[in-house]
Design a protein around this motif. Structure first.
Motif, short mmCIF file in Angstrom:
data_model
loop_
_atom_site.label_atom_id
_atom_site.label_comp_id
_atom_site.label_asym_id
_atom_site.label_seq_id
_atom_site.Cartn_x
_atom_site.Cartn_y
_atom_site.Cartn_z
N PRO A 1 11.56 43.28 11.61
CA PRO A 1 11.74 42.78 10.23
C PRO A 1 13.19 42.49 9.87
O PRO A 1 13.47 41.60 9.07
N SER A 2 14.13 43.23 10.43
CA SER A 2 15.53 43.08 10.06
C SER A 2 16.27 42.05 10.89
O SER A 2 17.43 41.74 10.61
N SER A 3 15.67 41.53 11.93
CA SER A 3 16.35 40.57 12.79
C SER A 3 15.30 39.68 13.47
O SER A 3 14.13 39.66 13.09
N VAL A 4 15.75 38.98 14.53
CA VAL A 4 14.81 38.14 15.28
C VAL A 4 13.86 39.02 16.07
O VAL A 4 14.14 40.19 16.36
N ASP A 5 12.72 38.48 16.42
CA ASP A 5 11.72 39.23 17.17
C ASP A 5 12.26 39.65 18.54
O ASP A 5 13.00 38.91 19.18
N GLU A 6 11.88 40.85 18.97
CA GLU A 6 12.33 41.37 20.26
C GLU A 6 11.41 40.89 21.37
O GLU A 6 10.21 40.71 21.16
N GLN A 7 11.99 40.71 22.54
CA GLN A 7 11.23 40.40 23.75
C GLN A 7 11.39 41.58 24.70
O GLN A 7 12.44 41.76 25.32
N VAL A 8 10.35 42.38 24.81
CA VAL A 8 10.39 43.62 25.58
C VAL A 8 9.74 43.39 26.94
O VAL A 8 8.55 43.04 27.01
N PRO A 9 10.48 43.58 28.04
CA PRO A 9 9.89 43.39 29.37
C PRO A 9 8.84 44.45 29.66
O PRO A 9 8.89 45.57 29.15
N GLY A 10 7.88 44.10 30.50
CA GLY A 10 6.87 45.05 30.92
C GLY A 10 7.43 46.10 31.85
O GLY A 10 8.57 45.99 32.34
N LYS A 11 6.65 47.14 32.10
CA LYS A 11 7.11 48.24 32.94
C LYS A 11 7.28 47.84 34.40
O LYS A 11 8.09 48.43 35.11
N THR A 12 6.53 46.86 34.87
CA THR A 12 6.49 46.53 36.29
C THR A 12 6.80 45.06 36.51
O THR A 12 6.37 44.20 35.74
N GLU A 13 7.56 44.80 37.56
CA GLU A 13 7.81 43.44 38.02
C GLU A 13 7.05 43.24 39.33
O GLU A 13 6.94 44.17 40.13
#
Length: 383
Positions: free
Chosen positions: A129-141
């Motif tokens: 809400p306070s900034s741009v949306d986050e892009q969170v990587p998954g646990k596994t590559e």
């Protein structure tokens, strides 16, 4: 080009601790998770589980991306919506189970081809809400290798390192044991067929020279080491100053005397070398922020405590050395003057003494009417 030395000793504990401290203090958001190696064959299918840690805010969507041979966006899916594929041809062979709002989805790719070989990772979109949306990587590559050949008997191991780091690959004989070693060959596979990255032998290799050497790696990036082991001399090939483009399947083979070295495939022991462009674990980013915040709060409390202690000591010092009131000083001076004995000498006008001044009378004097034996003033004397 090669030197026979013992394997390098691992990083000292102090250096490792310093590295950990720098990570905690810098709070850099590095993206690196566990790498899972997946080997499939053409016409088969693979399932990639995309998972992130549970959060108070549910994700809005999820991406599946390729990041190595063909960097691109494979698909994107909004919560409670159909996914969109980056390539229309992939729409018919990709299916998704689950929803991004549940912090996990399973992506299945069927009808695999050799061109699907690549490194895959997931990114969840989380609202901020306070900034741009986050892009969170998954646990596994995921590293997906699609082979065109039938399944082989090679054992595949995983070697992970960071950009600029090094990796040690054991070199084994392709066939036969106990024979004299005459050279080494390193092959890498990232597509349909392996490519020879390094060749060093006393024998000729496609030329009339008695010995030959060729390498697609700079000489300073390759080092062959040997050391005695339980089964005899063991050889390791160290690749240094690695970059993300160096990732792939590697096989190091020893060239033995009296044995042919014309094999075009990988050896019986294969290693998937994963070189991460940035190191750190995204799954621990929250923990790193918490730890660093706790350290900052602790340092602030210590600083405030030190300032308070200094002020208290300074105040006590001022109270101890406070001057007495002026009337107390005057009283003390008067008491000291009372205790002094009277002076018997006549003081000069310029001198100052805290005592009464008396004048001694001369031996011959006139008697005053009052009977006091004091000399008369010249103005009072009458002749």
């Amino acid at each position: 080009m090669f030197s026979s030395v013992l394997p390098a000793v691992e990083m000292p504990g102090l250096q490792l601790l310093a590295c950990l401290g720098a990570v905690l203090l810098s709070q850099t958001g590095c993206v690196c998770g566990d790498t899972q190696f997946l080997e499939r064959h053409e016409g088969g299918s693979v399932t990639l589980p995309c998972v992130i840690e549970q959060r108070n805010t549910s994700p809005l969507g999820v991406y599946l991306k390729r990041s190595w041979l063909r960097p691109s966006e494979v698909l994107f899916m909004l919560t409670e919506s159909e996914f969109t594929a980056g390539n229309d041809e992939d729409k018919t062979r990709i299916s998704i189970s689950g929803d991004p709002s549940g912090h996990s989805v399973n992506v299945t790719i069927s009808q695999l081809s050799v061109s699907d070989t690549d490194r895959y990772y997931c990114e969840f979109v989380v609202e901020n809400p306070s900034s741009v949306d986050e892009q969170v990587p998954g646990k596994t590559e995921f590293f997906l290798l699609v082979n065109a050949d039938a399944p082989g008997s090679a054992d595949v191991g995983l070697v992970e390192t960071c950009a600029g780091g090094s990796a040690v690959l054991p070199c084994l004989a392709s066939n036969g044991e106990g024979l004299a070693v005459e050279g080494v060959s390193l092959k890498r596979q990232r597509g349909r067929a392996p490519v020879e990255m390094l060749y060093h032998s006393k024998r000729h290799h496609g030329s009339s020279s008695p010995s030959s050497s060729s390498s697609q790696f700079p000489a300073e990036k390759v080092q062959l080491t040997s050391a005695p082991g339980p089964g005899g001399i063991t050889f390791n090939l160290t690749l240094q100053q690695l970059q993300a483009d160096d990732s792939g399947l590697y096989s190091c083979q020893l060239l033995l005397r009296g044995r042919p070295d014309g094999s075009t495939g990988l050896g019986r022991q294969v290693f998937f070398l994963s070189v991460q462009a940035q190191c750190g674990c995204s799954s621990y980013s929250t923990l790193l922020y918490v730890l660093s915040s706790a350290v900052a709060v602790l340092l602030l409390l210590l600083l405030l405590g030190f300032v308070v202690i200094c002020k208290v000591k300074s105040r006590r010092r001022v109270i101890t050395h406070t001057q007495a009131p002026i009337y107390e000083e005057m009283a003390g001076v008067q008491a000291a003057c009372r205790k002094l004995p009277p002076c018997q000498e006549e003081m000069e006008p310029s001198e100052y003494r805290n005592c009464p001044v008396k004048k001694s009378c001369p031996e011959n004097h006139y008697e005053s009417p009052s009977g006091a034996l004091c000399p008369r003033r010249e103005s009072e004397m009458k002749y």
